[in-house]
Design an enzyme around this catalytic site. Structure first.
Site, short mmCIF file in Angstrom:
data_model
loop_
_atom_site.label_atom_id
_atom_site.label_comp_id
_atom_site.label_asym_id
_atom_site.label_seq_id
_atom_site.Cartn_x
_atom_site.Cartn_y
_atom_site.Cartn_z
N GLU A 17 -51.83 -58.78 -0.49
CA GLU A 17 -50.95 -57.95 -1.30
C GLU A 17 -50.58 -56.68 -0.57
OE1 GLU A 17 -51.98 -59.07 -5.85
OE2 GLU A 17 -53.37 -57.69 -4.93
N CYS B 167 -61.80 -59.82 1.98
CA CYS B 167 -62.64 -58.87 2.71
C CYS B 167 -64.07 -59.37 2.68
CB CYS B 167 -62.57 -57.49 2.03
SG CYS B 167 -63.48 -56.19 2.91
N CYS C 291 -68.05 -54.61 -1.43
CA CYS C 291 -68.42 -53.36 -2.12
C CYS C 291 -68.42 -53.63 -3.62
CB CYS C 291 -67.43 -52.25 -1.79
SG CYS C 291 -67.41 -51.84 -0.03
N CYS D 74 -65.23 -52.88 -5.85
CA CYS D 74 -63.89 -53.24 -5.36
C CYS D 74 -63.57 -54.69 -5.68
CB CYS D 74 -63.82 -53.00 -3.85
SG CYS D 74 -62.25 -53.48 -3.11
N SER E 123 -64.70 -44.29 4.02
CA SER E 123 -65.12 -44.43 2.64
C SER E 123 -66.62 -44.20 2.56
CB SER E 123 -64.77 -45.84 2.13
OG SER E 123 -63.38 -46.00 2.10
N CYS F 27 -55.92 -48.61 -5.96
CA CYS F 27 -57.04 -48.81 -5.02
C CYS F 27 -58.09 -49.71 -5.64
CB CYS F 27 -57.75 -47.50 -4.72
SG CYS F 27 -56.74 -46.28 -3.96
N1 SAH Z 1 -62.14 -51.40 3.68
C1 SAH Z 1 -61.48 -50.14 3.81
C2 SAH Z 1 -60.08 -50.07 3.24
C3 SAH Z 1 -59.79 -50.69 1.91
S1 SAH Z 1 -60.24 -49.82 0.45
C4 SAH Z 1 -62.35 -49.06 3.20
O1 SAH Z 1 -63.37 -49.36 2.60
O2 SAH Z 1 -62.04 -47.89 3.39
C5 SAH Z 1 -59.31 -48.38 0.33
C6 SAH Z 1 -59.98 -47.36 -0.59
O3 SAH Z 1 -59.97 -47.78 -1.97
C7 SAH Z 1 -61.43 -47.15 -0.20
O4 SAH Z 1 -61.80 -45.82 -0.14
C8 SAH Z 1 -62.12 -47.87 -1.35
O5 SAH Z 1 -63.42 -47.48 -1.47
C9 SAH Z 1 -61.24 -47.53 -2.52
N2 SAH Z 1 -61.52 -48.34 -3.71
C10 SAH Z 1 -62.07 -49.57 -3.74
N3 SAH Z 1 -62.22 -49.99 -5.02
C11 SAH Z 1 -61.74 -49.01 -5.81
C12 SAH Z 1 -61.58 -48.88 -7.23
N4 SAH Z 1 -61.95 -49.84 -8.06
N5 SAH Z 1 -61.03 -47.74 -7.69
C13 SAH Z 1 -60.59 -46.79 -6.84
N6 SAH Z 1 -60.72 -46.85 -5.50
C14 SAH Z 1 -61.29 -47.96 -4.98
#
Ligand code: SAH
Length: 351
Positions: A84, A104, A108, A111, A209, A330
């Site tokens: 996406e 991915c 996490c 996420c 992050s 995000c």
């Molecule tokens: N893998 C990379 C990039 C993708 S995530 C990383 O971890 O940085 C991009 C951002 O969105 C990251 O800071 C991640 O932690 C955040 N993110 C993930 N899930 C989220 C959620 N449910 N609400 C808000 N931000 C989120």
């Protein structure tokens, strides 16, 4: 869009350099949507390109528009992997959030992409095509893309070479010509990638992050913390700072009762001061629902947390979420089908 392959093919056919420049301009400036749209080339040459290098590698399956102007497109690669891309608008600015992988591997806890598992890495051309899509969308409003963030699906540093290849394509002065400082790579703290980026001549921004000021909290949210704990990530940030003198962005998702207490704001401030005074900018992120058990911090907790960072002299901002009503914010990017596609490919290989 494998632009280099197309330009290489023209060179291989003995076409003069200006023809290659015409193709580059048509694709990255005029934003044509097919080889047939490159009107500066003869019909024969267009057809020859069409038969050699497909114009698009991604098929757009669905596009959704949010009430705040955010547009999200779901694509599939030629071999069936979903991804996406999200285009956001803030006044005149247009930011595109691109995926570096289908799915991915990092899982996490907060996420949605993490729950898909990894499909595969995207190549530089597939990442670039997402930028071209966004540029065409923005052009409908007479706008240009002002920023690219590698914050869609995937861990960019699990796909380092293709991600950097994409950054060079986006930055190419003869191409789309996006300033390197307008490109941000966000990593979950994959240290080998941070160390490699520190040595790159291209000056893209780095975001890390963190989401927790210590191993206990961060480890409960991000399995990657077992491999690269907080202290080691901070040492890598210090090396990056020493090498580049550039500021690092820290992403910190505020989760109610998990990492949003005043003690944690103080611990985060101390950690960043110890590592590199003045070296960081903290992006506080409001949690977007993903079906996990976590809840977003309330306005009072957010206010307290911000107040502490302020008093402790830590630069920070609160990231406004965009596109929540279309699950484009995000952490909300997820598409079913990665596991199914991998299983299909395995079956096809073994039969
Ligand atoms: N893998 C990379 C990039 C993708 S995530 C990383 O971890 O940085 C991009 C951002 O969105 C990251 O800071 C991640 O932690 C955040 N993110 C993930 N899930 C989220 C959620 N449910 N609400 C808000 N931000 C989120």
């Amino acid at each position: 869009m494998q632009l280099d392959a197309a330009i290489g093919a023209l060179a291989g056919w003995g076409e003069p350099a200006y023809r290659r420049a015409q193709v580059r301009t048509a694709v990255t400036r005029d934003l044509v949507a097919s080889w047939d749209g490159v009107s500066t080339l003869s019909k024969t040459l267009r057809a020859r390109l069409q038969n050699t290098v497909p114009f698009a590698d991604l098929v757009s399956e669905d596009t959704q528009r949010s009430s705040d102007g955010t547009v999200k497109s779901r694509f599939r690669t030629h071999d069936g992997f979903p991804l996406e891309t999200v285009l956001m608008q803030h006044g005149e600015r247009r930011t595109v959030c691109v995926s570096s992988q289908s799915g991915c591997a990092l899982a996490c806890a907060f996420c949605a992409t993490g729950s898909m598992g990894l499909g595969r890495n995207l190549n530089a051309g597939e990442i670039f095509e997402q930028l071209l899509w966004a540029a065409r969308e923005a052009k409908k409003d007479g706008a240009r893309i002002s920023n690219v963030v590698l914050m869609g699906m995937g861990e960019p540093f699990h796909n380092y070479d293709e991600v950097l290849g994409f950054c060079r394509l986006a930055n190419d002065a003869d191409g789309y010509g996006l300033g390197a400082r307008s490109i941000a790579i966000s990593t979950a703290g994959w240290i080998p990638g941070i160390d490699r980026l520190a040595k790159e001549p291209i000056q893209v921004k780095l975001a890390v992050s963190l989401h927790g000021p210590n191993d206990e909290i961060r480890g409960s949210l991000m399995p990657v913390n077992r491999r690269y704990p907080v202290a080691e990530v901070m040492e890598a940030c210090q090396r990056y700072r020493d090498e580049t003198r550039r500021r690092i962005f820290i992403e910190y998702l505020l989760l109610e009762g998990v990492n949003d207490a005043p003690d944690q704001a103080n611990e985060l401030s101390s950690l960043l001061h110890r590592t590199a005074p003045g070296g960081f900018h903290v992006n506080l992120i409001v949690y977007n629902p993903t079906g996990s058990d976590y809840r977003a911090s309330g306005p009072d907790a957010i206010g307290l947390f911000k107040g502490i960072l302020e008093r402790r002299g830590i630069d920070h901002s609160l990231r406004q979420s965009r596109g929540r009503d279309i699950d484009a914010a995000c952490g909300q990017l997820t598409v079913r089908g990665v596991r199914e596609r991998r299983a299909e490919l395995r079956r096809a290989r073994s039969s």
